[in-house]
Motif scaffolding. Structure first.
Motif, PDB file in Angstrom:
ATOM      1  N   ALA A   1      23.872  50.396  40.700  1.00 18.21           N
ATOM      2  CA  ALA A   1      23.291  49.341  40.566  1.00 18.21           C
ATOM      3  C   ALA A   1      23.198  48.670  42.199  1.00 18.21           C
ATOM      4  O   ALA A   1      22.140  48.099  42.407  1.00 18.21           O
ATOM      5  N   ALA A   2      24.357  48.685  42.819  1.00 20.94           N
ATOM      6  CA  ALA A   2      24.294  48.535  44.226  1.00 20.94           C
ATOM      7  C   ALA A   2      23.220  49.225  45.089  1.00 20.94           C
ATOM      8  O   ALA A   2      22.744  48.620  46.087  1.00 20.94           O
TER       9      ALA A   2
ATOM     10  N   VAL B   1      27.911  42.860  42.636  1.00 22.76           N
ATOM     11  CA  VAL B   1      27.215  43.366  41.582  1.00 22.76           C
ATOM     12  C   VAL B   1      28.248  42.703  40.511  1.00 22.76           C
ATOM     13  O   VAL B   1      29.270  42.615  40.395  1.00 22.76           O
TER      14      VAL B   1
ATOM     15  N   ARG C   1      19.548  48.353  44.262  1.00 21.75           N
ATOM     16  CA  ARG C   1      19.096  47.079  44.953  1.00 21.75           C
ATOM     17  C   ARG C   1      19.128  47.223  46.366  1.00 21.75           C
ATOM     18  O   ARG C   1      18.108  46.681  47.082  1.00 21.75           O
TER      19      ARG C   1
ATOM     20  N   VAL D   1      28.316  50.510  38.824  1.00 24.20           N
ATOM     21  CA  VAL D   1      28.413  49.546  39.874  1.00 24.20           C
ATOM     22  C   VAL D   1      27.876  50.221  41.098  1.00 24.20           C
ATOM     23  O   VAL D   1      26.836  49.421  41.721  1.00 24.20           O
TER      24      VAL D   1
END
Length: 88
Positions: free
Chosen positions: A56-57, A23, A60, A53
């Protein structure tokens, strides 16, 4: 750059989804330097930044894990909602 690993296991020993990624966190130069300095000194990240962070990880990773599990005929690693239509 924050590196992450996404892992999901199917039990009993049926399979495993394992992905690694990065990220990229973009911030102001001064703020980015502060983040890096704090990490080097204390190995800690500000909770607000860590939340961004990790979110987002996870987002995804979840999407990719669902697609990958479909490709290899394993159940989705994320429980998807079942919709029920009620008669009126």
């Amino acid at each position: 750059v924050f590196s992450f690993e996404y892992r999901f296991s199917y039990e009993p020993d049926i399979g495993e989804v394992l992905m690694a990624g990065e990220v990229f966190y973009f911030g102001e130069g001064k703020k980015t330097k502060e983040i890096l300095d704090k990490w080097k000194k204390d190995k800690k990240i500000d909770p607000d930044i860590l939340s961004e962070v990790l979110s987002a990880a996870t987002k995804r990773g979840n999407v990719e894990a669902i697609l990958l599990s479909r490709e290899v005929n394993l159940p989705s690693p994320i429980r998807l909602p079942n919709l029920v239509v009620k008669k009126q």
